[in-house]
Design a protein around this motif. Structure first.
Motif, PDB file in Angstrom:
ATOM      1  N   ARG A  85       0.846  -1.202   0.000  1.00 17.11           N
ATOM      2  CA  ARG A  85       0.000   0.000   0.000  1.00 17.11           C
ATOM      3  C   ARG A  85       0.879   1.249   0.000  1.00 17.11           C
ATOM      4  O   ARG A  85       0.658   2.181  -0.780  1.00 17.11           O
ATOM      5  CB  ARG A  85      -0.931  -0.014   1.213  1.00 17.11           C
ATOM      6  N   ALA A 131       1.574   3.641  -3.463  1.00 18.16           N
ATOM      7  CA  ALA A 131       1.152   5.043  -3.415  1.00 18.16           C
ATOM      8  C   ALA A 131       2.106   5.931  -4.210  1.00 18.16           C
ATOM      9  O   ALA A 131       1.728   7.033  -4.621  1.00 18.16           O
ATOM     10  CB  ALA A 131       1.052   5.515  -1.967  1.00 18.16           C
ATOM     11  N   GLN A 132       3.318   5.453  -4.474  1.00 19.87           N
ATOM     12  CA  GLN A 132       4.263   6.198  -5.300  1.00 19.87           C
ATOM     13  C   GLN A 132       3.970   6.024  -6.792  1.00 19.87           C
ATOM     14  O   GLN A 132       4.479   6.772  -7.618  1.00 19.87           O
ATOM     15  CB  GLN A 132       5.692   5.726  -5.009  1.00 19.87           C
ATOM     16  N   CYS A 133       3.159   5.014  -7.124  1.00 13.82           N
ATOM     17  CA  CYS A 133       2.859   4.699  -8.525  1.00 13.82           C
ATOM     18  C   CYS A 133       1.488   5.193  -8.972  1.00 13.82           C
ATOM     19  O   CYS A 133       1.167   5.124 -10.152  1.00 13.82           O
ATOM     20  CB  CYS A 133       2.921   3.188  -8.734  1.00 13.82           C
ATOM     21  N   GLY A 134       0.675   5.643  -8.014  1.00 16.08           N
ATOM     22  CA  GLY A 134      -0.669   6.068  -8.375  1.00 16.08           C
ATOM     23  C   GLY A 134      -1.357   6.792  -7.237  1.00 16.08           C
ATOM     24  O   GLY A 134      -0.849   6.845  -6.116  1.00 16.08           O
ATOM     25  N   ASP A 135      -2.511   7.335  -7.547  1.00 12.42           N
ATOM     26  CA  ASP A 135      -3.325   8.045  -6.563  1.00 12.42           C
ATOM     27  C   ASP A 135      -4.404   7.104  -6.035  1.00 12.42           C
ATOM     28  O   ASP A 135      -5.015   6.354  -6.799  1.00 12.42           O
ATOM     29  CB  ASP A 135      -3.994   9.268  -7.202  1.00 12.42           C
ATOM     30  N   VAL A 136      -4.656   7.165  -4.745  1.00 19.05           N
ATOM     31  CA  VAL A 136      -5.675   6.321  -4.128  1.00 19.05           C
ATOM     32  C   VAL A 136      -7.065   6.814  -4.543  1.00 19.05           C
ATOM     33  O   VAL A 136      -7.400   7.982  -4.344  1.00 19.05           O
ATOM     34  CB  VAL A 136      -5.542   6.339  -2.587  1.00 19.05           C
ATOM     35  N   LEU A 137      -7.836   5.906  -5.131  1.00 17.89           N
ATOM     36  CA  LEU A 137      -9.241   6.219  -5.425  1.00 17.89           C
ATOM     37  C   LEU A 137     -10.098   5.954  -4.199  1.00 17.89           C
ATOM     38  O   LEU A 137     -10.992   6.727  -3.886  1.00 17.89           O
ATOM     39  CB  LEU A 137      -9.748   5.383  -6.606  1.00 17.89           C
ATOM     40  N   PHE A 155      -5.791   2.019  -6.727  1.00 17.88           N
ATOM     41  CA  PHE A 155      -4.946   3.112  -7.187  1.00 17.88           C
ATOM     42  C   PHE A 155      -5.232   3.412  -8.652  1.00 17.88           C
ATOM     43  O   PHE A 155      -5.343   2.492  -9.464  1.00 17.88           O
ATOM     44  CB  PHE A 155      -3.455   2.735  -7.088  1.00 17.88           C
ATOM     45  N   LYS A 156      -5.348   4.689  -8.978  1.00 15.52           N
ATOM     46  CA  LYS A 156      -5.340   5.121 -10.378  1.00 15.52           C
ATOM     47  C   LYS A 156      -3.877   5.393 -10.683  1.00 15.52           C
ATOM     48  O   LYS A 156      -3.255   6.291 -10.096  1.00 15.52           O
ATOM     49  CB  LYS A 156      -6.179   6.378 -10.594  1.00 15.52           C
ATOM     50  N   HIS A 167      -0.314   6.483 -12.142  1.00 16.91           N
ATOM     51  CA  HIS A 167       0.207   7.683 -12.806  1.00 16.91           C
ATOM     52  C   HIS A 167       0.491   7.409 -14.274  1.00 16.91           C
ATOM     53  O   HIS A 167       0.332   8.298 -15.119  1.00 16.91           O
ATOM     54  CB  HIS A 167       1.490   8.167 -12.130  1.00 16.91           C
ATOM     55  N   CYS A 175      -5.805   1.197 -13.657  1.00 15.18           N
ATOM     56  CA  CYS A 175      -5.929   1.030 -12.199  1.00 15.18           C
ATOM     57  C   CYS A 175      -5.349  -0.292 -11.712  1.00 15.18           C
ATOM     58  O   CYS A 175      -5.270  -1.269 -12.460  1.00 15.18           O
ATOM     59  CB  CYS A 175      -7.398   1.104 -11.778  1.00 15.18           C
TER      60      CYS A 175
END
Length: 181
Positions: free
Chosen positions: A55, A59-65, A78-79, A81, A93
């Motif tokens: 988790r 979080a460094q690879c995408g934004d939490v939906l 995660f969406k 990046h 995702c």
């Protein structure tokens, strides 16, 4: 392919093999990878420690939906990046699922989900495909297809759209603060 999302591939290094097996399995059943957009992959953590580590790393690879309780365990989406390139088109995702308490399961990449216009049309167009239909008439209708140790699921709505509706309708069940203690 690896250069497009190096951080993600360093964490989940078998993504190319996983996607290759999904593609090959679908082709063996007469299904084209372009049958619909693959909107996410799902990774099942081995234990809560792996879930928490992934988790934080993902979080460094995408934004939490959203992160919430689904099936009595936390799941975070995660969406990315940078969408994952694949034969299924770009995959935007990634879903990370904590293990269910008291259940044995294989950890790692588990399934990909494809959005199609109609599940009934999919069944009509491909009557020879051994789709699992258990959830066809559920609140969140789906078909699934076992492909060896993996599976592909088919839905009519993307996970990101479902999450947006659940958030808007205040249907997300928060992860209890002491869940990981």
């Amino acid at each position: 392919m690896v250069t497009a999302v190096p951080a993600l591939y360093s964490v989940l290094d078998n993504i190319p093999n996983f996607l290759g097996e999904l593609e090959q399995g679908m082709l063996e059943h007469g299904l084209s990878p372009s049958i619909g957009a693959m909107d996410h992959l799902c990774y099942r953590a081995q234990d809560n420690n792996e879930y928490l580590m992934l988790r934080d790393t993902l979080a460094q690879c995408g934004d939490v939906l959203v992160e919430g309780m689904i099936g009595q365990r936390p799941i975070i989406t995660f969406k990315l990046h940078h969408p994952l390139p694949s034969a299924f088109g770009p995959i935007p995702c990634l879903e990370l699922a904590a293990p269910k308490m008291g259940k044995q399961h294989t950890h790692g990449l588990e399934h990909g989900e494809i959005v199609v216009a109609s599940l009934q049309q999919l069944l009509q167009d491909y009557p020879w495909v051994p789709f699992k239909r258990d959830a066809l008439h559920s609140e969140a209708p789906e078909l699934s297809l076992a492909l060896g140790r993996y599976q592909v699921k088919f839905h009519c709505q993307s996970l990101a759209d479902i999450i947006a509706l659940e958030i808007a309708n205040k249907q997300v069940i928060p992860v209890p603060e002491n869940y990981f203690e």
